[in-house]
Scaffold this motif. Structure first.
Motif, short mmCIF file in Angstrom:
data_model
loop_
_atom_site.label_atom_id
_atom_site.label_comp_id
_atom_site.label_asym_id
_atom_site.label_seq_id
_atom_site.Cartn_x
_atom_site.Cartn_y
_atom_site.Cartn_z
N ASP A 46 59.16 -44.79 85.76
CA ASP A 46 58.14 -44.56 84.24
C ASP A 46 57.48 -45.75 84.73
O ASP A 46 57.04 -46.51 85.19
CB ASP A 46 59.43 -45.62 83.43
CG ASP A 46 57.93 -45.86 82.42
OD1 ASP A 46 57.11 -45.88 82.16
OD2 ASP A 46 58.07 -46.85 81.20
N GLU A 57 48.67 -48.50 80.74
CA GLU A 57 49.34 -47.92 79.45
C GLU A 57 50.69 -49.04 79.14
O GLU A 57 50.09 -48.56 77.18
CB GLU A 57 50.51 -46.26 80.11
CG GLU A 57 50.69 -45.64 78.99
CD GLU A 57 52.33 -46.03 79.02
OE1 GLU A 57 52.94 -45.57 77.68
OE2 GLU A 57 53.00 -46.47 79.70
N GLU A 58 51.03 -49.48 79.31
CA GLU A 58 52.13 -50.27 78.83
C GLU A 58 51.76 -51.66 78.35
O GLU A 58 52.51 -52.36 77.43
CB GLU A 58 53.05 -50.94 80.25
CG GLU A 58 53.74 -50.03 81.41
CD GLU A 58 55.30 -49.12 81.27
OE1 GLU A 58 54.90 -49.30 79.35
OE2 GLU A 58 55.21 -48.42 81.29
N HIS A 85 61.62 -50.33 81.73
CA HIS A 85 61.07 -51.54 81.45
C HIS A 85 62.31 -52.82 81.09
O HIS A 85 62.28 -53.72 80.60
CB HIS A 85 60.89 -51.74 79.93
CG HIS A 85 59.63 -50.30 79.44
ND1 HIS A 85 59.74 -50.45 78.04
CD2 HIS A 85 59.03 -48.90 80.43
CE1 HIS A 85 58.03 -48.71 77.81
NE2 HIS A 85 58.24 -49.16 79.21
#
Ligand SMILES: [Zn+2]
Length: 444
Positions: free
Chosen positions: A150, A182-183, A316
């Motif tokens: 990711d 994005e995050e 994450h």
């Protein structure tokens, strides 16, 4: 003898319309390399962290070093194809406090590479991956955050697709892009979608690749063949009038993103029959987000392509050992053979769309209280013919079709309008097709 010549001629004339005979698609499938994807994921992981708010001045660590490397890689690819890519940064300044995850002013910088189309230079199909990564605390921009799956996997896949497709010429433009932010709240996608609107880009759609490398699910399922295609049912930008019309004419599961998802499903089934694409009838995973959404918000078609079996201990997460579980999105969990397959899915769909003519802009349907459904459509420059598709109202895929040649209306005798959904696609000289257009007008 005469008969067999006639037979050969028949096969030849049929083959003109079959995209499956375009051997370039199989060349593309064979050219995608798991080794190069592994090399690129490793390079990205070695930047330590690629958090959107991380260091931008170091040459070895942080998102600045990562995006400069991605830009130089696109430029290397371009120099191997006679400068066939236009490579640039597209960036927006996001001010501290604009979102909960923007704890200081930050430039959100995307790296864009455009392979310009020969016939429709302003028409774009987009493949994206993400540059940025995160750990447990979304605002921790200093800890090691390898983001191997990711989303270095999606970024490396995008670079590899650019490498392979840069060797071909296409009628429409293809954009390969690494998105940032994005995050932190989908900022990079929002920025590029706004840039597309400002520049009047005609966007066919975006393939958002986010996590394309994990085959070992948290549920114990292991599969290197399953993958998911997420698409929202209808655009969020539709008008009240369009919403009202849907109640009477249908279209609840036939928005532009859904048609793009069906396109990818069909192309995959045709050329890569070993794969199991799963059409998922939702915008994204339950309550979670991805970078196709800001494109959907702007009224563009966009889908998310990703692994089917996620592993949440590897997303994450701070890298740590806890209760015997090794947490963290580290390199060893990425299956590069699988990332190669999903990259290939992207590449053949980008190529098919970029070799196909644009879709008809208007498709009208009629046939109320008649024993035949009738379709009319606007003709497309570059199309050699059209395909009418239809399906049972409960079917997820376009199961029936009829090729009708270079005309702009057709009556499907004996097929009652009430019992099926219909659509029309444009067909190009090599047999490649546009996405299907669901009727956007009714005539009586
Ligand atoms: Zn993520």
């Amino acid at each position: 003898m005469k008969q067999s010549i006639a037979f050969i001629f028949l096969i030849f004339s049929l083959s003109i319309l079959t995209a499956q005979d375009d051997t370039r698609i199989y060349d593309i499938i064979n050219a995608v390399s798991a080794e190069r994807i592994e090399k690129d994921v490793t390079t990205l992981v070695n930047f330590g962290t690629r958090h959107t708010l991380s260091d931008t001045t170091s040459q070895t660590r942080g998102i600045g070093a990562a995006r400069r490397w991605i830009k130089s890689e696109f430029e290397n690819i371009s120099s191997d194809c006679n400068d066939c890519l236009e490579v640039f940064y597209q960036k927006d300044l996001i001010k501290k406090g604009e979102g909960a995850r923007i704890v200081k002013d930050v430039w959100v910088v995307n790296v864009v590479a455009i392979k310009r189309g020969t016939k429709y230079p302003n028409r774009f199909i987009i493949m994206s991956g993400d540059i940025d990564s995160r750990v447990s605390d979304p605002n921790n921009f200093t800890s090691d955050s390898p983001g191997a799956n990711d989303n270095a996997s999606g970024m490396a896949g995008t670079l590899e697709a650019a490498r392979v497709l840069s060797q071909y010429s296409f009628e429409s433009s293809i954009i390969f892009v690494g998105l940032s932010g994005e995050e932190q709240g989908l900022y990079g996608g929002r920025g590029l979608a706004a840039h597309a609107k400002q520049n009047n880009w005609d966007i066919v759609g975006i393939f958002n690749n986010d996590m394309i490398g994990n085959i070992t699910g948290v549920d114990g399922v292991v599969s290197n063949r399953d993958f998911r295609i997420f698409s929202e049912p209808v655009p969020p930008t539709e008008t009240e009038e369009e919403r009202r019309a849907r109640r009477f004419y249908g279209g609840e599961v036939d928005g532009i993103s859904r048609q793009l998802a069906r396109y990818v499903y069909k192309t995959t089934k045709t050329y890569m029959p070993e794969m199991n694409p799963m059409l998922i009838y939702r915008l994204d995973r339950f309550g979670r987000g991805g970078h196709h959404r800001p494109f959907n918000d702007a009224g563009f078609a966009g889908i998310r392509i990703m692994e089917a079996h996620e592993n949440y201990t590897q997303q994450h997460q701070d890298i740590r050992l806890e209760d015997g579980i090794a947490y963290g999105d580290v390199l060893k969990h990425v299956n590069f053979g699988y990332a190669k397959k999903l990259t290939t899915v992207n590449a053949i769909n980008l190529a098919s769309i970029a070799w196909a003519p644009p879709a008809p802009t208007t498709v009208e349907i009629g046939g109320i209280v008649e024993p035949a459904a009738k379709l009319k459509w606007s003709k497309v420059d570059g199309a050699v013919g059209y395909k009418i598709y239809w399906r049972d109202t409960t079917s997820p895929t376009w199961d029936n079709h009829r090729y009708v040649g270079d005309i702009n209306e057709y009556t499907l005798t004996g097929i009652v309008i009430d019992n099926f959904f219909f659509g029309v696609a444009a067909v190009g000289k090599d047999g490649h097709e546009s996405p299907v257009v669901f009727p956007n007008k009714v005539f009586r």
